[in-house]
Design a protein around this motif. Structure first.
Motif, short mmCIF file in Angstrom:
data_model
loop_
_atom_site.label_atom_id
_atom_site.label_comp_id
_atom_site.label_asym_id
_atom_site.label_seq_id
_atom_site.Cartn_x
_atom_site.Cartn_y
_atom_site.Cartn_z
N ALA A 1 0.86 -1.18 0.00
CA ALA A 1 0.00 0.00 0.00
C ALA A 1 0.90 1.23 0.00
O ALA A 1 1.99 1.22 0.59
N LEU A 2 0.47 2.27 -0.67
CA LEU A 2 1.26 3.49 -0.79
C LEU A 2 0.57 4.66 -0.09
O LEU A 2 -0.66 4.80 -0.16
N ASP A 3 1.36 5.48 0.58
CA ASP A 3 0.83 6.68 1.21
C ASP A 3 0.62 7.74 0.14
O ASP A 3 1.45 7.92 -0.76
N VAL A 4 -0.49 8.45 0.21
CA VAL A 4 -0.82 9.44 -0.81
C VAL A 4 0.14 10.61 -0.82
O VAL A 4 0.16 11.39 -1.79
N ASN A 5 0.96 10.75 0.21
CA ASN A 5 1.87 11.89 0.29
C ASN A 5 3.26 11.60 -0.25
O ASN A 5 4.11 12.49 -0.23
N ILE A 6 3.52 10.39 -0.71
CA ILE A 6 4.83 10.13 -1.30
C ILE A 6 4.84 10.63 -2.74
O ILE A 6 3.79 10.82 -3.37
N ALA A 7 6.03 10.84 -3.28
CA ALA A 7 6.16 11.37 -4.64
C ALA A 7 5.75 10.32 -5.67
O ALA A 7 5.95 9.12 -5.47
N VAL A 8 5.17 10.80 -6.76
CA VAL A 8 4.75 9.90 -7.83
C VAL A 8 5.95 9.12 -8.36
O VAL A 8 5.85 7.92 -8.65
N LYS A 9 7.08 9.80 -8.49
CA LYS A 9 8.28 9.14 -9.00
C LYS A 9 8.66 7.95 -8.11
O LYS A 9 9.00 6.87 -8.60
N GLN A 10 8.60 8.14 -6.81
CA GLN A 10 8.94 7.06 -5.89
C GLN A 10 7.95 5.90 -6.02
O GLN A 10 8.34 4.73 -6.01
N ALA A 11 6.68 6.22 -6.17
CA ALA A 11 5.66 5.19 -6.34
C ALA A 11 5.90 4.41 -7.64
O ALA A 11 5.73 3.19 -7.69
N PHE A 12 6.29 5.13 -8.69
CA PHE A 12 6.60 4.53 -9.98
C PHE A 12 7.68 3.46 -9.81
O PHE A 12 7.55 2.33 -10.29
N HIS A 13 8.74 3.79 -9.10
CA HIS A 13 9.85 2.86 -8.89
C HIS A 13 9.44 1.68 -8.02
O HIS A 13 9.86 0.54 -8.25
N ILE A 14 8.62 1.92 -7.01
CA ILE A 14 8.18 0.85 -6.11
C ILE A 14 7.39 -0.20 -6.89
O ILE A 14 7.65 -1.41 -6.77
N LEU A 15 6.44 0.25 -7.71
CA LEU A 15 5.64 -0.71 -8.46
C LEU A 15 6.46 -1.42 -9.51
O LEU A 15 6.23 -2.60 -9.80
N HIS A 16 7.43 -0.72 -10.10
CA HIS A 16 8.32 -1.38 -11.06
C HIS A 16 9.09 -2.50 -10.39
O HIS A 16 9.23 -3.61 -10.94
N GLU A 17 9.58 -2.25 -9.19
CA GLU A 17 10.34 -3.27 -8.47
C GLU A 17 9.47 -4.46 -8.11
O GLU A 17 9.92 -5.61 -8.18
N GLN A 18 8.21 -4.21 -7.78
CA GLN A 18 7.31 -5.31 -7.43
C GLN A 18 7.01 -6.18 -8.65
O GLN A 18 7.03 -7.41 -8.57
N VAL A 19 6.74 -5.56 -9.78
CA VAL A 19 6.48 -6.32 -11.00
C VAL A 19 7.72 -7.08 -11.42
O VAL A 19 7.66 -8.26 -11.79
#
Length: 502
Positions: free
Chosen positions: A170-188
């Motif tokens: 789960a992602l916090d809505v206050n983190i940067a979009v760029k960081q979220a992009f990298h997190i989901l890339h790593e999970q996939v």
């Protein structure tokens, strides 16, 4: 028997004689070692057949045959077999298949056995053998199948989808979009890397990794899950970055929060289709005691890949717990397990997919008022692919050559590959080709080394469902055996729309 002359065989050995016609023989029923023999080899030579790329249960070989009548048979794992979906006769070698090749290639007569009707499913490069239309499933059988499937789904709950152990992001809505992009890339990337190695495949299952770039969003101020971040968000963000009139720059992406993006997305959605309500602001989720039918309908109606399973012990919904991310693949596994020993109770399962209203097919000549299948060439721009994914509201696009033969598939989830080494900041969507974009995810997003998961129009619905139930598989491209010419595409959503009649 009908033995051919010495000029006939599985290759042209340079002997002068009549014209040899290349013909593709297909064995679509699996096996470890498959051979072909026939009158054209004097029944003495066994020609090895090779599994088709992307369809390991389909074996093929091309033989050069002289015009005329031929008989043949398959030798599968030490056992003589014939294909009862192709013309066959009783001969000196038992039941054998038959094929007729006309001398005039522009006028070809079908081969009709006096003992059985012509039912050829053989694919030919330069010769076409006519086949009878495949009978469609009766309305009664379809209704019975739908009723029993719906009854099963109504009686079982989302609680049955909960794994013994799992990893849910789960992602916090206050983190940067760029960081979220990298997190989901790593999970996939982690999901597909684990799936490549048999020794750690169980780890992927134990972690219950999905291989889908989507995560629920947590608002700590509200103490609630408020939405999801998906691959579509990143597609819209990259398209906005490529927009010359955009207010969003790559530098701002470093600090742009998910919350800020979601607010901007409402405005962007109005520009796309003029209706912001088409992008739900509230979170679509289910509880552990909701029926599987309710879970499926929420996924289908919201057009999402999964729904969070959330539970709260409080009546006001405070202190919610994220238990799982339910997918159609998991529900499909439940159906297959339940009907494993009673598949006859769902008559539709044994029907070939070409005989039932399932999936999106390439329109035939003269057909109108049918949904067209979106396809692109590998030299098309990445920007064109992303626009098509959004505007056509599809999750994947077959990439084909000039003959419409399948080369690859570009899916929404492939967008996460651009997070590697910040590739998104170094490209222009209108300058990068799909071929170049696919090279970025060539080693990832594949199942058993294959990015394209395929099936044949003659495959049964049960066989298609088994493949779609595999982790990471969300669609099958229907191809013509041999040529791999795209005939259609079937998704998990298509299967459930068929089963539930929605």
């Amino acid at each position: 028997m009908f033995a051919s002359g010495p000029e006939t065989g599985h290759e042209n050995r340079g002997v002068s004689g009549p014209l040899l016609v290349p013909m593709r023989f297909i064995w679509p029923y699996g096996g470890s070692r498959v051979f072909l023999t026939g009158s054209f080899t004097r029944w003495s030579e066994h020609i090895p057949m090779s599994p088709m790329e992307g369809c390991p249960t389909v074996f093929q070989v091309i033989c050069s045959l002289s015009p005329g009548y031929h008989q043949f048979k398959f030798f599968v794992d030490g056992e003589w077999r014939h294909d009862d979906r192709q013309p066959f006769v009783n001969g000196n070698y038992g039941v054998v298949n038959t094929v007729f090749i006309a001398r005039e290639l522009d006028v070809v007569s079908p081969s009709v056995s006096p003992e059985a009707p012509s039912r050829s499913h053989m694919d030919v490069d330069d010769v076409f053998i006519c086949s009878e239309p495949v009978p469609t499933i009766s309305d009664a059988d379809l209704e019975v199948s739908r009723q029993r499937a719906a009854t099963f789904l109504s009686r079982h709950t989302a609680y049955e989808l909960l794994p013994d152990s799992s990893k849910v992001i789960a992602l916090d809505v206050n983190i940067a979009v760029k960081q979220a992009f990298h997190i989901l890339h790593e999970q996939v990337n982690l999901f597909y890397e684990l799936k490549k190695h048999a020794a750690v495949k169980r780890l992927a299952q134990a972690l219950h990794l999905k291989g889908i770039p989507m995560a629920p969003l947590w608002d700590s101020f509200k103490g609630q899950f408020v939405g999801v971040l998906s691959a579509l968000d990143f597609i819209l963000i990259l398209r906005e970055l490529g927009n010359h009139g955009s207010n969003l720059t790559e530098e701002e992406l470093e600090t742009h929060t998910i919350s800020a993006w979601k607010e901007g997305k409402v405005h962007l959605s109005r520009q796309i289709d003029g209706n912001a309500s088409s992008y739900p602001r509230c979170l679509v989720h289910a509880g552990p005691y909701d029926s599987l039918k309710d879970v499926v309908l929420k996924i289908l109606r919201s057009k999402v890949a999964m729904v969070p399973i959330i539970h709260s012990a409080s009546q006001d919904g405070s202190f919610p717990q994220l238990l799982n991310l339910a997918t159609l693949s998991e529900v499909l596994k439940c159906i297959l397990r339940h009907f494993k020993h009673s598949s006859s109770s769902l008559p539709i399962l044994q029907q070939p997919i070409c005989s039932i209203p399932l999936g999106t097919w390439v329109p035939k000549i003269g057909e109108s008022n049918v949904q067209s299948l979106a396809m692109l060439r590998p030299n098309a721009s990445l920007g064109a692919a992303l626009s098509l994914l959004v505007q056509a509201d599809v999750s994947s696009i077959p990439i084909v050559d000039e003959n419409d033969s399948l080369l690859d598939v570009y899916s929404r989830s492939d967008i996460t590959a651009l997070a590697k080494d910040k590739a998104y900041a170094q490209i222009r969507l209108d300058e990068m080709s799909i071929h170049q974009a696919l090279q970025l995810c060539q080693d990832a997003n594949s199942i058993n080394g294959q990015r394209c998961q395929m099936c044949l129009r003659s495959d049964t619905l049960h066989k298609v469902m088994e493949r779609l139930a595999s982790p990471g598989v969300r669609r099958l491209v229907i191809v013509e055996a041999g040529s791999k010419r795209v005939e259609g595409i079937i998704s998990l959503s298509d299967v459930f729309r068929l089963l539930l009649g929605v």
